[in-house]
Design a protein around this motif. Structure first.
Motif, PDB file in Angstrom:
ATOM      1  N   ARG A  40      38.768  51.888  34.217  1.00 40.97           N
ATOM      2  CA  ARG A  40      39.012  52.900  33.176  1.00 40.97           C
ATOM      3  C   ARG A  40      39.579  52.249  31.926  1.00 40.97           C
ATOM      4  O   ARG A  40      39.136  52.515  30.809  1.00 40.97           O
ATOM      5  CB  ARG A  40      39.972  53.969  33.689  1.00 40.97           C
ATOM      6  N   LYS A  41      40.572  51.390  32.116  1.00 39.69           N
ATOM      7  CA  LYS A  41      41.226  50.747  30.986  1.00 39.69           C
ATOM      8  C   LYS A  41      40.255  49.837  30.225  1.00 39.69           C
ATOM      9  O   LYS A  41      40.301  49.760  28.999  1.00 39.69           O
ATOM     10  CB  LYS A  41      42.447  49.957  31.462  1.00 39.69           C
ATOM     11  N   ALA A  42      39.377  49.151  30.935  1.00 39.24           N
ATOM     12  CA  ALA A  42      38.416  48.240  30.315  1.00 39.24           C
ATOM     13  C   ALA A  42      37.236  48.965  29.676  1.00 39.24           C
ATOM     14  O   ALA A  42      36.463  48.354  28.941  1.00 39.24           O
ATOM     15  CB  ALA A  42      37.900  47.242  31.345  1.00 39.24           C
ATOM     16  N   GLY A  43      37.063  50.241  29.960  1.00 40.47           N
ATOM     17  CA  GLY A  43      35.924  50.974  29.438  1.00 40.47           C
ATOM     18  C   GLY A  43      34.656  50.769  30.242  1.00 40.47           C
ATOM     19  O   GLY A  43      33.558  51.046  29.768  1.00 40.47           O
ATOM     20  N   LEU A  44      34.799  50.296  31.477  1.00 45.04           N
ATOM     21  CA  LEU A  44      33.628  50.138  32.338  1.00 45.04           C
ATOM     22  C   LEU A  44      33.164  51.470  32.906  1.00 45.04           C
ATOM     23  O   LEU A  44      32.052  51.564  33.433  1.00 45.04           O
ATOM     24  CB  LEU A  44      33.932  49.163  33.479  1.00 45.04           C
ATOM     25  N   VAL A  45      34.019  52.468  32.819  1.00 41.32           N
ATOM     26  CA  VAL A  45      33.648  53.830  33.186  1.00 41.32           C
ATOM     27  C   VAL A  45      34.133  54.762  32.081  1.00 41.32           C
ATOM     28  O   VAL A  45      35.137  54.492  31.420  1.00 41.32           O
ATOM     29  CB  VAL A  45      34.249  54.270  34.547  1.00 41.32           C
ATOM     30  N   GLU A  46      33.398  55.822  31.885  1.00 39.45           N
ATOM     31  CA  GLU A  46      33.806  56.850  30.945  1.00 39.45           C
ATOM     32  C   GLU A  46      33.772  58.176  31.678  1.00 39.45           C
ATOM     33  O   GLU A  46      32.823  58.468  32.415  1.00 39.45           O
ATOM     34  CB  GLU A  46      32.878  56.880  29.734  1.00 39.45           C
ATOM     35  N   GLY A  68      37.310  30.484  42.808  1.00 36.49           N
ATOM     36  CA  GLY A  68      38.502  31.325  42.817  1.00 36.49           C
ATOM     37  C   GLY A  68      38.611  32.315  41.682  1.00 36.49           C
ATOM     38  O   GLY A  68      39.680  32.890  41.454  1.00 36.49           O
ATOM     39  N   LEU A  69      37.521  32.544  40.954  1.00 35.57           N
ATOM     40  CA  LEU A  69      37.570  33.413  39.777  1.00 35.57           C
ATOM     41  C   LEU A  69      36.256  34.166  39.628  1.00 35.57           C
ATOM     42  O   LEU A  69      35.176  33.587  39.788  1.00 35.57           O
ATOM     43  CB  LEU A  69      37.806  32.563  38.524  1.00 35.57           C
ATOM     44  N   LEU A  70      36.362  35.447  39.329  1.00 37.71           N
ATOM     45  CA  LEU A  70      35.193  36.271  39.018  1.00 37.71           C
ATOM     46  C   LEU A  70      35.403  36.898  37.654  1.00 37.71           C
ATOM     47  O   LEU A  70      36.487  37.412  37.348  1.00 37.71           O
ATOM     48  CB  LEU A  70      35.008  37.374  40.069  1.00 37.71           C
ATOM     49  N   LEU A  71      34.372  36.860  36.839  1.00 37.32           N
ATOM     50  CA  LEU A  71      34.400  37.456  35.519  1.00 37.32           C
ATOM     51  C   LEU A  71      33.365  38.572  35.527  1.00 37.32           C
ATOM     52  O   LEU A  71      32.175  38.323  35.754  1.00 37.32           O
ATOM     53  CB  LEU A  71      34.055  36.391  34.472  1.00 37.32           C
ATOM     54  N   VAL A  72      33.816  39.802  35.326  1.00 40.84           N
ATOM     55  CA  VAL A  72      32.939  40.969  35.342  1.00 40.84           C
ATOM     56  C   VAL A  72      32.784  41.459  33.913  1.00 40.84           C
ATOM     57  O   VAL A  72      33.780  41.803  33.263  1.00 40.84           O
ATOM     58  CB  VAL A  72      33.527  42.101  36.219  1.00 40.84           C
ATOM     59  N   ASN A  78      35.808  45.959  27.955  1.00 37.34           N
ATOM     60  CA  ASN A  78      34.491  45.819  28.586  1.00 37.34           C
ATOM     61  C   ASN A  78      34.396  44.641  29.549  1.00 37.34           C
ATOM     62  O   ASN A  78      33.318  44.094  29.775  1.00 37.34           O
ATOM     63  CB  ASN A  78      33.382  45.714  27.525  1.00 37.34           C
ATOM     64  N   MET A  79      35.523  44.283  30.181  1.00 36.55           N
ATOM     65  CA  MET A  79      35.560  43.108  31.039  1.00 36.55           C
ATOM     66  C   MET A  79      36.708  43.201  32.038  1.00 36.55           C
ATOM     67  O   MET A  79      37.748  43.786  31.747  1.00 36.55           O
ATOM     68  CB  MET A  79      35.756  41.885  30.143  1.00 36.55           C
ATOM     69  N   LEU A  80      36.512  42.600  33.214  1.00 41.96           N
ATOM     70  CA  LEU A  80      37.576  42.422  34.197  1.00 41.96           C
ATOM     71  C   LEU A  80      37.624  40.953  34.594  1.00 41.96           C
ATOM     72  O   LEU A  80      36.590  40.300  34.688  1.00 41.96           O
ATOM     73  CB  LEU A  80      37.308  43.248  35.466  1.00 41.96           C
ATOM     74  N   VAL A  81      38.827  40.461  34.846  1.00 43.90           N
ATOM     75  CA  VAL A  81      39.010  39.120  35.386  1.00 43.90           C
ATOM     76  C   VAL A  81      39.666  39.285  36.751  1.00 43.90           C
ATOM     77  O   VAL A  81      40.727  39.899  36.868  1.00 43.90           O
ATOM     78  CB  VAL A  81      39.891  38.238  34.479  1.00 43.90           C
TER      79      VAL A  81
END
Length: 154
Positions: A21-27, A46-50, A115-118
Motif C-alpha cells: 500500500r505504501k509503495a503504491g503497488l496496490v490501489e 540474499g536480496l529481492l528487488l520488486v 513503486n518498489m519493495l526491497v
C-alpha cells in the motif's frame, strides 16, 4: 516490517499488505482493490528487488539493478511476479526467491519506496537497528529510488 516467507501452492510468497500500500503497488477505494501492480522480481544473493513494471522507467530500473548487483556482488535472475489478494491483504509471489537463498519460514524485512519493495535476508539486515529499519544495501536502494522520484521522505 518483518514477515516470513510462505509457500502457498503456487510457490514462495511474502505477505506485503502494508508495504505494498505504501509503495503504491496496490490501489484501493472504499476497501475495494482497484489496481494490483504487474511486478518484476529481481534476485541477488540474499536480496529481492520488486518493481512495478508499469510505473518505473527502464532507465531507473537499470540503475537500481546495477546498484544491487554491485553491492551484493551477485545477480541471479528476474522473473515476473504477481501482487495477489491474500486473506485480508496482499502478498507478492517471489518466483526467483530460492535462487537468492530464501526458504519457506525465513523472516525477511520488507521496505517500501515509490513503486518498489526491497526484501532482504536477515544476514544482509543491519541487526543493530530495529525491525523497521533497513540494512545498508536496502537503505541504499531505497535512497536511490527516492532520489529518482524526487522524494526525500517516504
Amino acid at each position: 516490517m518483518v514477515n516470513t516467507i510462505k509457500n502457498p501452492s503456487d510457490g514462495l510468497a511474502l505477505q506485503v499488505t502494508e508495504p505494498a500500500r505504501k509503495a503504491g503497488l496496490v490501489e484501493e477505494n472504499d476497501g475495494e482493490t482497484m489496481r494490483r501492480a504487474d511486478a518484476r522480481v529481481y534476485s541477488f544473493e540474499g536480496l529481492l528487488l520488486v518493481v512495478d513494471r508499469e510505473e518505473i522507467d527502464e532507465a531507473h530500473i537499470v540503475e537500481l539493478v546495477k546498484a544491487a548487483a554491485g553491492d551484493t556482488k551477485t545477480v541471479r535472475q528476474a522473473i515476473d511476479g504477481k501482487v495477489q489478494t491474500a486473506r485480508h491483504g496482499y502478498q507478492i509471489q517471489l518466483p526467483p526467491a530460492r535462487d537468492a537463498g530464501f526458504r519457506e519460514g525465513d523472516p525477511v524485512p520488507c521496505h517500501p519506496a515509490p513503486n518498489m519493495l526491497v526484501i532482504s535476508k536477515r544476514s544482509l539486515w543491519d541487526e543493530e537497528h530495529g525491525e523497521d529499519e533497513p540494512g545498508r544495501i536496502a537503505a541504499s536502494l531505497l535512497t536511490i529510488r527516492r532520489d529518482q522520484v524526487g522524494q526525500t521522505t517516504f
